[in-house]
Design an enzyme around this catalytic site. Structure first.
Site: not given
Ligand code: G6P
Length: 610
Positions: A2, A74, A100, A487, A506, A605
Site C-alpha cells: 500500500c 492493496w 501498511n 512478464k 517430459h 510493486k
Molecule cells: C512483486 C513484483 C515483482 C517483483 C517481486 C520481487 O511480486 O510485482 O515485479 O519481482 O515482487 O520484488 P523485489 O522488489 O524484491 O525485487
C-alpha cells in the site's frame, strides 16, 4: 504494497496528499482514501478503485485542513470496497490512521475490544488498530502514549500514520517491517511509504528505523522507539529526480522503463568496470572482501523477477568463479530450517529492497552468522540497510509493476560480481578483459533491439488472442524463459509457462497444437543444435514458433514462424539481450488486449507482506 502519505504544514493537506497518492499508486490500487482535520473535526473520503475514482466520486479535493493522511491500498484483509478502504477511524471519530502491513494478532485484540462494547465497520486489521488506539487514548488521555502502548501490543508489521482530532497539530508515524520516510521541509513535513511522494516537496528525509516513531508538529519533530527511548534522527538527501518518476512522453511506465535500459544498464557498470584490467571495482563490498575470499558457498535468495535474475547469477558464478551456488525462493528458505553458517555468503536480490520474505530471509542468514550482501535498487531501503555490504543496481525508480529495467540491471551487477569473484579465484586477466569488453558493448546492443519494437508489436498482434504460451530455453536462457513467461502472465493474464527446452518432451509437448505459440530462446551457442531439434518437434505438432535468435544465424528462419534477431555476444550475456524482446512482446500483447499494463490486477510493486 500500500502507499501512505501524511502531511502537516501550512498548506491545504488534501491536494498534496492526493498528488502523493497518485505517485504511489503503483504500490497498490484497489481503493484510496484521505482524511484531514478541519476545525477540530475529522473529514473522511474513501472509495474502492483508483485515486482518480476517489477524486471523481467525492469532494475530497476541496477538503480543508492543513494536516491530513491518505492511503492507496492493496487488499490483504477484507475485499477492496469503500468501507475497507483506509483511513480507518476509531468509534468516536477522534483517532484516524492509515496502515501498511498486517496486524497478526488482530483477532485477539478485536475480541477484547468487542467484549468491551466496541463495534467495527470494516473487516480490516487496520481498523482494529485504530479502535485500539482510540480505547487507549480514552484511558491515558495522551495521544502519543496511546499510540506507543498499542504498537507494543501488536504483533506483525506496520507502517502507520495516525492523527487525533483533539490534537490537530500533531502527526505520529511509526514503522515495523514496512518502510516510512519523513520528508523535512520548511515548516512542513510529508511522511510517505516511498520517496516518490516526497521528492516534489523536499529532498531532506529521515528514514525511520524498525520500531521507531516520529512525532511531528508544524514546528519540528522528534523520534523515539516505541519503548519511549529517544533516538537521533539522521537527515539524508534523496537523489531521485522528479522526471525519473514521470512518464516522459511514453504511454506507460513499463514502456518507458524498457526503453531506459541502454542507460540504466550503463549506469550499472559506470565507475565499476575496469575494462583494461579485466576486472571490476565494487566499492560497496570493500568491507567484506576477506569474507568473500573465504566463502565456501554462495546462497542467493529473492522473489519473483529477482529470483529469475538469481538463477542466472547461479550459472554465472558457477561457470566463471567455480564456486558452489544455491538459489532459494526467500519465502521457502526462511521456513525450511536451512543449513547456514559463518562460511556462507548470502546474497539478497531485490528491486524494492522491501520484500517481506527476502527481508526475513536475510535476517535468518545473519542470525546464523552468514555474510549478507544486498543487490538492491532502492537506495536506503530496508534490505539495503540491513545487509553487511552491497551493490546498488542504479536503475533509477521503477514504477511499472512488471519489473524490466531492474532485471537487466540485476544481471549487470551479477555479471560484474561473478567477474570480480572469478578474478580473485584465478581467472586470467585476458579472459576478464574479454568479458568486460563484451559487457561494455551491451548498452549499444540493447539500443539495436529496442529499434525492433514495431517488429515485435506485429508478432504480438498475431498472438494477442492466444490462451496459452510456452517459453523454452536452455542453460543461461532457461531462467530467461521463466522470466518471459512471468512478464506475459503478469500483464496480459495469458497463461504462460517457462521450461528448460529439453524438458518439453517430459510433459509440455502434450499441450502443443496449432493454437500454442512457443517462444524459443535459441542463440548460436554450444547447445544451439539441440534447441533447433526442439523447435522442429514443436513445428511437427503444428505449434507456432517465435524464436529469439542470433543475428549471425541464417538457418533459423527456415524452421521458425517468426524470428527476432539479437546481436551476437558471449553466451553468458545473452540473457540480458534476450529478455528485451520478451519484455516488448509481453508489453505489446497486453496493450492489444487492453490491459492496464502499469497496474495489473491483483499485483503490487513492493510486497511488504508475507
Ligand atoms: C512483486 C513484483 C515483482 C517483483 C517481486 C520481487 O511480486 O510485482 O515485479 O519481482 O515482487 O520484488 P523485489 O522488489 O524484491 O525485487
Amino acid at each position: 504494497m500500500c502507499g501512505i502519505v501524511g502531511y502537516i504544514g501550512n498548506k491545504r493537506a488534501a491536494p498534496i496528499i492526493l498528488a502523493g497518492l497518485k505517485r504511489l499508486e503503483y504500490r497498490g490500487y484497489d481503493s484510496a482514501g484521505v482524511s484531514t482535520i478541519d476545525g477540530g473535526a475529522l473529514t473522511m473520503a474513501k472509495k474502492a478503485g483508483k485515486v482518480a475514482d476517489l477524486e471523481r466520486a467525492t469532494t475530497v479535493s476541496k477538503t480543508e485542513g492543513t494536516i491530513g493522511i491518505g492511503h492507496t491500498r492493496w487488499a490483504t484483509h477484507g475485499v477492496p470496497n469503500d468501507v475497507n478502504a483506509h483511513p480507518h477511524a476509531d468509534s468516536s471519530d477522534n483517532i484516524v490512521l492509515v496502515h501498511n502491513g498486517i496486524i497478526e494478532n488482530y483477532v485477539t485484540i478485536k475480541k477484547k475490544l468487542t467484549a468491551q462494547g466496541y463495534a467495527f465497520k470494516s473487516d480490516t486489521d487496520s481498523e482494529v488498530l485504530a479502535v485500539f488506539i482510540g480505547m487507549l487514548y480514552k484511558t491515558f488521555g495522551n495521544f502519543e502514549q496511546a499510540v506507543r502502548t498499542a504498537l507494543c501490543e501488536v504483533e506483525g508489521t506496520f507502517g502507520i500514520v495516525v492523527m487525533c482530532a483533539e490534537h490537530p497539530d500533531m502527526l505520529i508515524a511509526a514503522r515495523r517491517g514496512s518502510p516510512l520516510i519523513l520528508g523535512v521541509g520548511n515548516d512542513e513535513y510529508v511522511v510517505a511509504s516511498d520517496a516518490a511522494a516526497i521528492v516534489s516537496h523536499t529532498r531532506q528525509v529521515v528514514y525511520l528505523h524498525e520500531n521507531e516513531m516520529a512525532i511531528v508538529t508544524r514546528n519540528g519533530f522528534t523520534t523515539k522507539t516505541i519503548l519511549d527511548i529517544e533516538t537521533d534522527p539522521v537527515i539524508e538527501e534523496i537523489s531521485i529526480e522528479l522526471e525519473q518518476i514521470e512518464k516522459g512522453g511514453f504511454p506507460h511506465f513499463m514502456l518507458k522503463e524498457i526503453f531506459e535500459q541502454p542507460t540504466t544498464f550503463h549506469d550499472g557498470f559506470r565507475g565499476r568496470l575496469l575494462v583494461d584490467e579485466g576486472n571490476v571495482r565494487l566499492g560497496g563490498l570493500s568491507t567484506v572482501t576477506d569474507r568473500l575470499l573465504n566463502a565456501k558457498r554462495i546462497i542467493i535468495t529473492a522473489c519473483g523477477t529477482s529470483w529469475h535474475a538469481a538463477l542466472i547469477g547461479e550459472y554465472l558464478l558457477e561457470n566463471m568463479a567455480r564456486i558452489p551456488v544455491e538459489v532459494e525462493y526467500a519465502s521457502e528458505f526462511r521456513y525450511r530450517n536451512p543449513i547456514i553458517d559463518s562460511s556462507d555468503v548470502v546474497i539478497a536480490i531485490s528491486q524494492s529492497g522491501e520484500t517481506a520474505d527476502t527481508l526475513s530471509a536475510i535476517r535468518l542468514a545473519k542470525a546464523n552468522g552468514a555474510t549478507v550482501i544486498g543487490m538492491v535498487n532502492v537506495v536506503g531501503s530496508s534490505i539495503a540497510r540491513e545487509t553487511d555490504a552491497g551493490v546498488y543496481l542504479h536503475a533509477g525508480p521503477e514504477i511499472g509493476v512488471a519489473s524490466t529495467k531492474a532485471f537487466t540491471s540485476q544481471l549487470c551487477v551479477l555479471t560484474q560480481f561473478s567477474l570480480y569473484m572469478a578474478r580473485t579465484r584465478g581467472m586470467s586477466a585476458e579472459t576478464g578483459r574479454e568479458i568486460a569488453t563484451a559487457l561494455e558493448a551491451i548498452p549499444e546492443m540493447i539500443e539495436r533491439i529496442l529499434a525492433k519494437s514495431d517488429e515485435v508489436k506485429e508478432i504480438a498482434r498475431q498472438y494477442a488472442d492466444a490462451s496459452n504460451f510456452l517459453y523454452l530455453g536452455r542453460g543461461y536462457n532457461f531462467p530467461v524463459a521463466l522470466e518471459g513467461a512471468l512478464k506475459l502472465k503478469e500483464i496480459s493474464y495469458i497463461h504462460a509457462e517457462g521450461y528448460p527446452a529439453a524438458e518439453m518432451k517430459h510433459g509440455p509437448i502434450a499441450l502443443i497444437n496449432e493454437n500454442m505459440p512457443v517462444v524459443f530462446i535459441a542463440p548460436k551457442d554450444e547447445i544451439y543444435e539441440k534447441v533447433v531439434s526442439n523447435i522442429e518437434e514443436v513445428r511437427a505438432r503444428q505449434g507456432k514458433v517465435i524464436a529469439i535468435a542470433s543475428e549471425s544465424d541464417d538457418f533459423i528462419d527456415t524452421v521458425a514462424n517468426h524470428v527476432i534477431k539479437i546481436p551476437d555476444t558471449l553466451p553468458m550475456l545473452i540473457p540480458i539481450l534476450a529478455s528485451i524482446p520478451l519484455q516488448l512482446l509481453a508489453y505489446h500483447i497486453a496493450v492489444f488486449r487492453d490491459c492496464n499494463v502499469d497496474m495489473p490486477r491483483n499485483l503490487a510493486k513492493s510486497v511488504t507482506v508475507e
